[in-house]
Design a protein around this motif. Sequence first.
Motif, PDB file in Angstrom:
ATOM      1  N   SER A 145       0.839  -1.208   0.000  1.00 19.96           N
ATOM      2  CA  SER A 145       0.000   0.000   0.000  1.00 19.96           C
ATOM      3  C   SER A 145       0.872   1.255   0.000  1.00 19.96           C
ATOM      4  O   SER A 145       0.459   2.297  -0.517  1.00 19.96           O
ATOM      5  CB  SER A 145      -0.942  -0.004   1.202  1.00 19.96           C
ATOM      6  N   ILE A 146       2.073   1.161   0.568  1.00 21.77           N
ATOM      7  CA  ILE A 146       3.010   2.285   0.513  1.00 21.77           C
ATOM      8  C   ILE A 146       3.401   2.571  -0.929  1.00 21.77           C
ATOM      9  O   ILE A 146       3.416   3.722  -1.382  1.00 21.77           O
ATOM     10  CB  ILE A 146       4.266   1.983   1.350  1.00 21.77           C
ATOM     11  N   VAL A 151       0.554   4.234  -2.766  1.00 18.42           N
ATOM     12  CA  VAL A 151       0.417   5.661  -2.435  1.00 18.42           C
ATOM     13  C   VAL A 151       1.468   6.481  -3.177  1.00 18.42           C
ATOM     14  O   VAL A 151       1.178   7.572  -3.694  1.00 18.42           O
ATOM     15  CB  VAL A 151       0.533   5.872  -0.918  1.00 18.42           C
ATOM     16  N   CYS A 185      -1.640  11.285   8.570  1.00 19.52           N
ATOM     17  CA  CYS A 185      -1.115  10.220   9.431  1.00 19.52           C
ATOM     18  C   CYS A 185      -2.254   9.502  10.150  1.00 19.52           C
ATOM     19  O   CYS A 185      -2.213   8.280  10.339  1.00 19.52           O
ATOM     20  CB  CYS A 185      -0.115  10.783  10.436  1.00 19.52           C
ATOM     21  N   TRP A 243      -3.763   7.098   7.733  1.00 23.43           N
ATOM     22  CA  TRP A 243      -2.912   5.913   7.544  1.00 23.43           C
ATOM     23  C   TRP A 243      -3.021   4.962   8.739  1.00 23.43           C
ATOM     24  O   TRP A 243      -3.025   3.739   8.569  1.00 23.43           O
ATOM     25  CB  TRP A 243      -1.460   6.339   7.334  1.00 23.43           C
ATOM     26  N   TRP A 259      -6.187   3.036   8.288  1.00 20.70           N
ATOM     27  CA  TRP A 259      -6.007   2.006   7.259  1.00 20.70           C
ATOM     28  C   TRP A 259      -5.289   0.789   7.835  1.00 20.70           C
ATOM     29  O   TRP A 259      -5.705  -0.356   7.635  1.00 20.70           O
ATOM     30  CB  TRP A 259      -5.247   2.571   6.069  1.00 20.70           C
ATOM     31  N   GLN A 284       5.961  -1.320   8.910  1.00 22.45           N
ATOM     32  CA  GLN A 284       6.090   0.082   8.526  1.00 22.45           C
ATOM     33  C   GLN A 284       7.418   0.707   8.951  1.00 22.45           C
ATOM     34  O   GLN A 284       7.727   1.835   8.553  1.00 22.45           O
ATOM     35  CB  GLN A 284       4.948   0.889   9.157  1.00 22.45           C
ATOM     36  N   VAL A 318       1.340   6.534  14.242  1.00 22.00           N
ATOM     37  CA  VAL A 318       1.019   5.328  13.478  1.00 22.00           C
ATOM     38  C   VAL A 318       1.675   4.093  14.097  1.00 22.00           C
ATOM     39  O   VAL A 318       0.988   3.185  14.567  1.00 22.00           O
ATOM     40  CB  VAL A 318       1.455   5.485  12.002  1.00 22.00           C
TER      41      VAL A 318
END
Length: 297
Positions: free
Chosen positions: A34-35, A38, A87, A90, A93, A120, A166
């Motif tokens: 997903s990073i 984006v 943030c 995220w 998510w 992450q 996060v």
Amino acid sequence: MEISWPWRFVTPSEEEKLLRRELLDLRGSYAQWSIIAVIIVLRVYQGWAKSVTATELSSKQRRGPTSWWDRPIAAGWLETRRQYALCGLWLLWLFSLSVWNSGEDYMHLTKALGHVALSQIPLQVLMSPAAYISTSKPAASSIFSFVTSIPQATVTPYHRLFGRMVISPLLVGHATLYLSFFIETNHPEFGSLLNKRVRDLDVQCGLFAISMVISLIFYVRPRGAALKTGTQGRSAAGSMQERRRSFYYGHISLVALLCFAAYYHVLQAQKYMVQALGAFLVNGVFSWVVVRWGERR
């Protein structure tokens, strides 16, 4: 109407344990891919924005004051509403990804929170301003800044918030749920499962890792006021540089201890910690090259 806690302690079969392991790995992959998604969307948006003429852009920038989104939430705060909002989205998510397909399995949710959070950390490292203590170019680009074409001065606040908003809440949630399970589970010899498990290396590493997370939350970078010129100004500037250097090495040490403890906490964390080490080395070399190349221009 009462809202009941939807998760409970279950004893999965061997087949269910295997499925749970596959789902955890899938969550980590989704969180990392997903990073990439984006970044691709961001680059597409930047390409579209460039189609607007330079005259129109400069005109809008001259006329328009700083938007509400680009102002701090409160006076003296370093990050803007936009940065907090992004943030926060995220975090939602990643939390949704942790809850996805967890069913009623309390331990599956618990492990998912930690797994997704650790996935992450490589991104967090790639956003870090590796040249922070450089006297010539402290805002030299990180890998993330270079790939996204976003100035490092804009990326750095996201780096700070990403850790606090996060990664930290997910890891603290993971640790809290695990400790609750240990406390509430009886053990015939030790009274509670916590009294037994706290003697094991993996739990000790987990407790040490979460203590490093909490330390990082409260270990904030030094902030200096505008300095006057002259001998006193140069002395104050030197003192500020020493404080920045001390913070940098202290921050790096805490992160290294966190990653070291996480590596020995659970086998599934090891690949993310190896990725984080690789990200640190690549990001550091890249920023060093940027600083050296900039000095010779």
